[in-house]
Design a protein around this motif. Sequence first.
Motif, short mmCIF file in Angstrom:
data_model
loop_
_atom_site.label_atom_id
_atom_site.label_comp_id
_atom_site.label_asym_id
_atom_site.label_seq_id
_atom_site.Cartn_x
_atom_site.Cartn_y
_atom_site.Cartn_z
N GLY A 23 51.95 84.25 49.71
CA GLY A 23 52.28 84.28 48.29
C GLY A 23 51.58 83.22 47.47
N GLU A 24 51.52 82.00 47.97
CA GLU A 24 50.90 80.90 47.22
C GLU A 24 49.41 81.14 46.99
OE1 GLU A 24 50.70 77.77 44.88
OE2 GLU A 24 52.59 78.40 45.77
N LYS A 27 48.94 84.14 44.61
CA LYS A 27 49.22 83.73 43.22
C LYS A 27 48.04 82.96 42.65
CE LYS A 27 52.39 81.02 40.40
NZ LYS A 27 51.83 79.74 40.09
N ARG A 28 47.51 82.03 43.42
CA ARG A 28 46.36 81.22 42.99
C ARG A 28 45.15 82.13 42.70
NH1 ARG A 28 45.74 77.99 47.36
NH2 ARG A 28 47.60 76.87 46.73
N SER A 31 45.59 84.33 39.51
CA SER A 31 45.73 83.59 38.26
C SER A 31 44.41 83.03 37.75
CB SER A 31 46.75 82.46 38.42
OG SER A 31 46.28 81.50 39.34
N TRP A 113 57.59 88.07 47.04
CA TRP A 113 57.03 87.42 45.84
C TRP A 113 58.13 86.66 45.11
CZ3 TRP A 113 52.30 86.43 44.22
CH2 TRP A 113 52.06 86.13 42.88
N SER A 114 57.92 85.37 44.92
CA SER A 114 58.95 84.56 44.27
C SER A 114 58.40 83.77 43.08
CB SER A 114 59.58 83.60 45.29
OG SER A 114 58.58 82.76 45.82
N TYR A 115 57.33 84.28 42.48
CA TYR A 115 56.66 83.49 41.43
C TYR A 115 56.89 84.04 40.06
CZ TYR A 115 54.52 81.58 45.55
OH TYR A 115 54.33 81.01 46.78
#
Length: 115
Positions: A23-24, A27-28, A31, A113-115
Amino acid sequence: MSIFSFLFGGSGNTSDAIKVLDGENYKRAISKGKVQLVDVRTPREYGAGHIKNAKNIDFFQRSSFEAGFSKLEKGKPVYLYCQSGNRSLKAARRLVAMGFSEIYDLKGGYRAWSY
């Protein structure tokens, strides 16, 4: 071919083209600007919540799946996700067959997904 690839139906080309990101890192990556981000769940699942700016192309609707992806650029990375990661991996394999060469899949899918 590794034993893992043999058992799970992958080939050297598939494993080179498809990368699973946590996920991290996912996300990066998404973005950093305009990316080809695709949710391969059903429209109903997509409507219940999705990652911002994701396009919905339903994996189960084969003709609209192929039509939707034919509008994307094969030479640019594609970021996929589904509910759990199973469908998106199948979709990724289908995209390799369609000529896409850089595919990123969200580990654990939207559920993780927790963002």
